[in-house]
Design a protein around this motif. Sequence first.
Motif, short mmCIF file in Angstrom:
data_model
loop_
_atom_site.label_atom_id
_atom_site.label_comp_id
_atom_site.label_asym_id
_atom_site.label_seq_id
_atom_site.Cartn_x
_atom_site.Cartn_y
_atom_site.Cartn_z
N PRO A 16 0.84 -1.20 0.00
CA PRO A 16 0.00 0.00 0.00
C PRO A 16 0.87 1.25 0.00
CG PRO A 16 -0.65 -1.51 1.75
CD PRO A 16 0.62 -2.03 1.17
N ALA A 17 0.33 2.35 -0.48
CA ALA A 17 1.07 3.61 -0.48
C ALA A 17 1.43 3.98 0.95
CB ALA A 17 0.21 4.70 -1.11
N PRO A 18 2.59 4.64 1.16
CA PRO A 18 2.99 5.04 2.50
C PRO A 18 1.91 5.90 3.17
CG PRO A 18 4.76 5.45 0.92
CD PRO A 18 3.54 5.05 0.14
N GLY A 19 1.64 5.59 4.43
CA GLY A 19 0.67 6.37 5.20
C GLY A 19 -0.77 5.98 4.94
N VAL A 20 -1.00 4.98 4.07
CA VAL A 20 -2.35 4.54 3.76
C VAL A 20 -2.61 3.22 4.47
CG1 VAL A 20 -3.91 3.77 1.93
CG2 VAL A 20 -2.35 5.68 1.52
N GLU A 21 -3.72 3.14 5.19
CA GLU A 21 -4.06 1.92 5.90
C GLU A 21 -4.43 0.83 4.91
OE1 GLU A 21 -7.37 0.35 9.09
OE2 GLU A 21 -6.83 2.48 9.08
N PRO A 22 -3.86 -0.37 5.02
CA PRO A 22 -4.21 -1.45 4.09
C PRO A 22 -5.70 -1.75 4.12
CG PRO A 22 -2.33 -2.06 5.45
CD PRO A 22 -2.89 -0.77 6.01
N ALA A 23 -6.27 -2.05 2.96
CA ALA A 23 -7.71 -2.29 2.83
C ALA A 23 -8.04 -3.77 2.68
CB ALA A 23 -8.25 -1.51 1.64
N ALA A 24 -7.12 -4.66 3.02
CA ALA A 24 -7.32 -6.11 2.87
C ALA A 24 -7.61 -6.47 1.41
CB ALA A 24 -8.41 -6.62 3.80
N LEU A 25 -6.95 -5.77 0.50
CA LEU A 25 -7.06 -6.04 -0.94
C LEU A 25 -5.68 -6.42 -1.47
CD1 LEU A 25 -9.13 -2.90 -1.99
CD2 LEU A 25 -9.99 -5.20 -1.56
N GLY A 26 -5.66 -7.24 -2.50
CA GLY A 26 -4.40 -7.53 -3.17
C GLY A 26 -4.10 -6.42 -4.16
N ARG A 27 -2.83 -6.03 -4.26
CA ARG A 27 -2.41 -5.00 -5.21
C ARG A 27 -1.19 -5.53 -5.95
NH1 ARG A 27 0.89 0.02 -4.10
NH2 ARG A 27 0.72 1.19 -6.03
N MET A 28 -1.27 -5.54 -7.29
CA MET A 28 -0.19 -6.11 -8.10
C MET A 28 0.18 -5.15 -9.23
SD MET A 28 0.13 -9.37 -7.07
CE MET A 28 -0.32 -11.00 -7.54
N SER A 29 1.45 -5.19 -9.61
CA SER A 29 1.85 -4.53 -10.85
C SER A 29 1.73 -5.56 -11.97
CB SER A 29 3.28 -3.98 -10.75
OG SER A 29 4.20 -5.04 -10.65
N ILE A 30 1.44 -5.06 -13.18
CA ILE A 30 1.29 -5.91 -14.37
C ILE A 30 2.36 -5.52 -15.37
CG2 ILE A 30 -0.23 -6.54 -16.29
CD1 ILE A 30 -2.60 -5.55 -14.53
N ASP A 31 3.05 -6.51 -15.92
CA ASP A 31 4.06 -6.31 -16.95
C ASP A 31 3.81 -7.38 -18.01
OD1 ASP A 31 6.33 -6.03 -18.52
OD2 ASP A 31 7.74 -6.23 -16.87
N LYS A 32 3.34 -6.97 -19.20
CA LYS A 32 2.98 -7.94 -20.25
C LYS A 32 3.78 -7.71 -21.52
CE LYS A 32 -1.88 -8.78 -19.21
NZ LYS A 32 -3.25 -8.45 -19.64
N ARG A 33 3.92 -8.80 -22.29
CA ARG A 33 4.48 -8.77 -23.63
C ARG A 33 3.49 -9.50 -24.53
NH1 ARG A 33 7.04 -5.92 -21.01
NH2 ARG A 33 9.27 -5.80 -20.65
N PHE A 34 2.93 -8.77 -25.51
CA PHE A 34 1.99 -9.35 -26.46
C PHE A 34 2.73 -9.78 -27.72
CE2 PHE A 34 -0.69 -6.58 -23.91
CZ PHE A 34 -1.86 -7.30 -23.76
#
Length: 129
Positions: A16-34
């Motif tokens: 989570p972003a600094p200073g933001v309380e976690p919301a019990a959600l998953g957060r992922m970055s996406i990196d794709k090659r088509f």
Amino acid sequence: MHASGTFDVKLAPQSPAPGVEPAALGRMSIDKRFHGDLEATSLGEMLSAGTGIPGSAGYVAIERVTGMLGGREGSFVLMHYGLMERGTPSLRVSVVPDSGTGALEGIRGELTIRIEQGRHEYGFEYELP
């Protein structure tokens, strides 16, 4: 018009972003090659949530795709809306209106994803002016 091919994807958990309380959600970055009719890369972010019921979850994601489509170079943004209801999946991946740049300006469309034996395939129905 129709485009199809395969893609490789890397998902990486994000904090989570600094200073933001976690919301019990998953957060992922996406990196794709088509690969295939769409030769491109994409970067994006995904938020996901599971439930107490096995096989039920949801996710949303935004990714910017940059590359070549049908001989045209540019970029556009895809928005994902995915649900899993007790093991039954549904997914909609749409081009964000007016997100096209370069020779892909004005693009509209819907992308489908199929995963079989670990291989990711896409189908892309799209329109260009």
